[in-house]
Scaffold this motif. Structure first.
Motif, short mmCIF file in Angstrom:
data_model
loop_
_atom_site.label_atom_id
_atom_site.label_comp_id
_atom_site.label_asym_id
_atom_site.label_seq_id
_atom_site.Cartn_x
_atom_site.Cartn_y
_atom_site.Cartn_z
N LEU A 62 -19.52 12.55 1.97
CA LEU A 62 -18.26 11.95 1.49
C LEU A 62 -17.47 11.34 2.65
CD1 LEU A 62 -17.17 14.68 -1.10
CD2 LEU A 62 -18.32 12.51 -1.57
N GLU A 63 -17.53 12.00 3.80
CA GLU A 63 -16.87 11.51 5.01
C GLU A 63 -17.48 10.17 5.44
OE1 GLU A 63 -14.35 11.73 8.44
OE2 GLU A 63 -14.32 12.82 6.54
N LEU A 64 -18.80 10.08 5.38
CA LEU A 64 -19.49 8.83 5.74
C LEU A 64 -19.03 7.70 4.82
CD1 LEU A 64 -21.70 7.26 7.31
CD2 LEU A 64 -23.33 8.03 5.59
N ILE A 65 -18.95 7.98 3.53
CA ILE A 65 -18.50 6.95 2.58
C ILE A 65 -17.09 6.49 2.94
CG2 ILE A 65 -17.80 6.57 0.17
CD1 ILE A 65 -20.20 8.32 -0.65
N ARG A 66 -16.20 7.44 3.22
CA ARG A 66 -14.82 7.05 3.58
C ARG A 66 -14.81 6.15 4.81
NH1 ARG A 66 -13.61 12.33 1.79
NH2 ARG A 66 -13.78 13.23 3.87
N ASN A 67 -15.62 6.49 5.81
CA ASN A 67 -15.66 5.68 7.04
C ASN A 67 -16.22 4.28 6.80
OD1 ASN A 67 -14.53 7.72 8.55
ND2 ASN A 67 -16.50 8.59 9.16
N VAL A 68 -17.31 4.20 6.05
CA VAL A 68 -17.92 2.89 5.78
C VAL A 68 -16.98 2.04 4.93
CG1 VAL A 68 -19.90 1.70 4.74
CG2 VAL A 68 -20.28 3.77 6.07
N CYS A 69 -16.30 2.67 3.98
CA CYS A 69 -15.35 1.93 3.13
C CYS A 69 -14.24 1.29 3.96
CB CYS A 69 -14.74 2.84 2.07
SG CYS A 69 -15.91 3.36 0.79
N ARG A 70 -13.90 1.93 5.09
CA ARG A 70 -12.82 1.41 5.95
C ARG A 70 -13.31 0.32 6.91
NH1 ARG A 70 -10.69 7.00 6.17
NH2 ARG A 70 -11.95 7.39 8.01
N SER A 123 -19.30 -3.25 0.40
CA SER A 123 -18.97 -1.87 0.03
C SER A 123 -17.91 -1.77 -1.07
CB SER A 123 -18.50 -1.09 1.27
OG SER A 123 -17.36 -1.70 1.82
N HIS A 124 -17.19 -2.84 -1.31
CA HIS A 124 -16.10 -2.79 -2.30
C HIS A 124 -16.42 -3.60 -3.54
CE1 HIS A 124 -12.96 -0.71 0.10
NE2 HIS A 124 -13.75 -1.09 1.09
N THR A 125 -15.92 -3.14 -4.67
CA THR A 125 -16.11 -3.86 -5.93
C THR A 125 -14.97 -3.48 -6.86
OG1 THR A 125 -17.74 -4.43 -7.63
CG2 THR A 125 -17.51 -2.10 -7.14
N TYR A 185 -25.82 0.24 -5.66
CA TYR A 185 -25.02 1.41 -6.07
C TYR A 185 -23.54 1.05 -6.06
CZ TYR A 185 -29.30 4.03 -4.90
OH TYR A 185 -30.60 4.48 -4.84
N VAL A 186 -23.16 0.19 -5.12
CA VAL A 186 -21.76 -0.26 -5.03
C VAL A 186 -21.35 -0.93 -6.33
CG1 VAL A 186 -20.21 -1.92 -3.89
CG2 VAL A 186 -21.75 -0.48 -2.51
N GLU A 187 -22.19 -1.86 -6.83
CA GLU A 187 -21.88 -2.58 -8.06
C GLU A 187 -21.88 -1.67 -9.29
OE1 GLU A 187 -23.92 -6.82 -7.87
OE2 GLU A 187 -25.04 -5.39 -6.66
N PRO A 229 -18.15 3.24 -5.24
CA PRO A 229 -17.85 4.45 -4.47
C PRO A 229 -16.67 4.32 -3.51
CG PRO A 229 -19.82 3.37 -3.60
CD PRO A 229 -19.46 2.66 -4.87
N CYS A 230 -16.23 3.11 -3.19
CA CYS A 230 -15.05 2.96 -2.33
C CYS A 230 -13.76 2.97 -3.16
CB CYS A 230 -15.13 1.67 -1.51
SG CYS A 230 -16.37 1.75 -0.19
N GLU A 231 -13.88 2.71 -4.44
CA GLU A 231 -12.69 2.67 -5.31
C GLU A 231 -12.48 3.98 -6.07
OE1 GLU A 231 -13.31 -0.89 -3.72
OE2 GLU A 231 -14.88 0.07 -4.89
N ILE A 232 -13.59 4.66 -6.39
CA ILE A 232 -13.52 5.92 -7.13
C ILE A 232 -13.87 7.05 -6.16
CG2 ILE A 232 -14.58 7.27 -8.99
CD1 ILE A 232 -15.14 4.56 -10.43
#
Length: 293
Positions: free
Chosen positions: A22-30, A38-40, A203-205, A209-212
C-alpha cells in the motif's frame, strides 16, 4: 510473547508485506512523471468492476485473468445466494442477473461514496505481461466459455489494423495483440469492443488504485498466503474459505513469457511496456528487461 497461541514468524512478517504494498502505491501515485499511467477517473467503467457485499461491508474490484472467478464465488456465498462454493453452478458465476452480486455502479452517488469510505476494499494483481498472455490464451486460443465474439468480431478487427504481413492468413497471433495493446491510439478500437476490453486493460483503468484507498492488494504469485490473509482482514475467515489452489498454478513463469514474446520486435514490446508501466510500478513488478533489451 502474547499469552495464548504463539504467533509464527510468518504471521508476524505477513502484515508488513501488505503495508509495504500500500505504501508503494501511495508513493507511485505521487510520482508526477507517472501521473498519466497511474491516475484515472472513478467512472462508471470502474464502478462496474466493483462488486458489493453489503452484509459484510466488502468491495471487490474485478481484475480478469487473476483468479477472479474464485473470489466471485466467495462473495456469492457471503451474499447468501448459495450455501457453499461447491454448489454454485459455473454458468451462474458470471451471470449478473443470477449471481446476486450487485455492482457499485447500481447505487446512488451518496451510497457509492459511503461504501467507498467505510467498506473493506481489495483486488488481486499478477505480473502484467503474464496476465496478457493468459487473456490472449483464454479469449482467442481456447475460449472455454464459448464466447464466439472474441474470435469472430474482436480478432478480425485487431488483424485488420495491426497485422504486418498481409499475406498471413492464420487467426490472430500474440504479435497482433501486442501491437494493438501498445498502440497509443488503441482507444478507438476499444470503444468498438465495449466492455470486453476488461480482460486486457490496465489495473489502473479497472480499479483506480490512486483514487480509491484499498485495504489490501493481493498478488496472484503469493495467493496461498494472500487469500487467507484477505479473508481474515475482512473478518469472514470463519464463514468461507478460498477454494483449493492447484499446486504451481500461481508461480510466475518466465519461460512462458519468453516463449510468447519470441520474434516480436523490441519496438512493439517497448510500446507495450510503456502502456503497462504504471501497473508494473504500482504493484512492484520488475521491469522485464530480458524482453526489452
Amino acid at each position: 510473547m502474547p499469552t495464548g497461541k504463539m504467533l509464527s514468524d510468518r504471521q508476524l512478517v505477513q502484515p508488513l508485506v501488505y503495508m509495504e504494498r500500500l505504501e508503494l502505491i501511495r508513493n507511485v501515485c505521487r510520482d508526477e512523471a507517472l501521473k498519466n499511467l497511474s491516475h484515472t477517473a472513478v467512472s462508471k467503467f470502474v464502478l462496474d468492476r466493483i462488486f458489493v457485499c453489503d452484509k459484510h461491508k466488502i468491495l471487490f474490484c474485478q481484475t480478469p485473468k487473476v483468479g477472479n472467478t474464485q473470489w466471485k464465488k466467495v462473495l456469492i456465498v457471503l451474499n447468501g445466494a448459495f450455501p457453499s462454493i461447491e454448489e454454485i453452478p459455473e454458468n451462474v458465476v458470471h451471470d449478473h442477473e443470477k449471481n446476486g452480486l450487485p455492482r457499485l455502479s447500481s447505487f446512488s452517488n451518496a451510497e457509492i461514496q459511503k461504501r467507498l469510505k467505510t467498506y473493506f476494499k481489495f483486488f488481486i494483481v499478477r505480473d502484467p505481461f503474464e496476465r496478457l498472455i493468459s487473456a490472449f490464451k483464454d479469449k482467442f486460443v481456447h475460449n472455454p466459455r464459448f464466447e464466439p465474439w472474441y474470435r469472430h468480431e474482436i480478432a478480425p478487427g485487431i488483424i485488420r489494423k495491426y497485422r504486418r504481413n498481409r499475406t498471413e492468413t492464420r487467426g490472430i497471433q500474440f504479435e497482433d495483440f501486442v501491437r494493438y495493446l501498445g498502440d497509443p491510439n488503441h482507444r478507438w478500437l476499444d470503444l468498438q469492443f465495449g466492455d470486453h476490453i476488461i480482460h486486457w486493460v490496465t489495473y489502473v483503468e479497472l480499479c483506480a488504485p490512486c483514487e480509491i484507498t484499498y485495504s489490501v492488494i493481493g498478488h496472484h504469485e503469493t495467493l496461498e498466503d494472500d487469500a487467507p490473509y484477505i479473508l481474515r482482514e475482512a473478518g469472514i475467515d470463519h464463514l468461507v474459505s478460498y477454494p483449493t489452489i492447484p499446486p504451481g498454478i500461481t508461480v510466475y513463469n518466465r519461460t512462458k513469457v519468453e516463449r510468447y514474446f519470441l520474434g516480436i520486435s523490441k519496438r512493439d514490446i517497448r510500446r507495450l511496456y510503456a502502456r503497462f508501466q504504471g501497473d508494473f510500478k504500482l504493484f512492484g513488478y520488475q521491469k522485464p528487461d530480458f524482453l526489452l533489451n
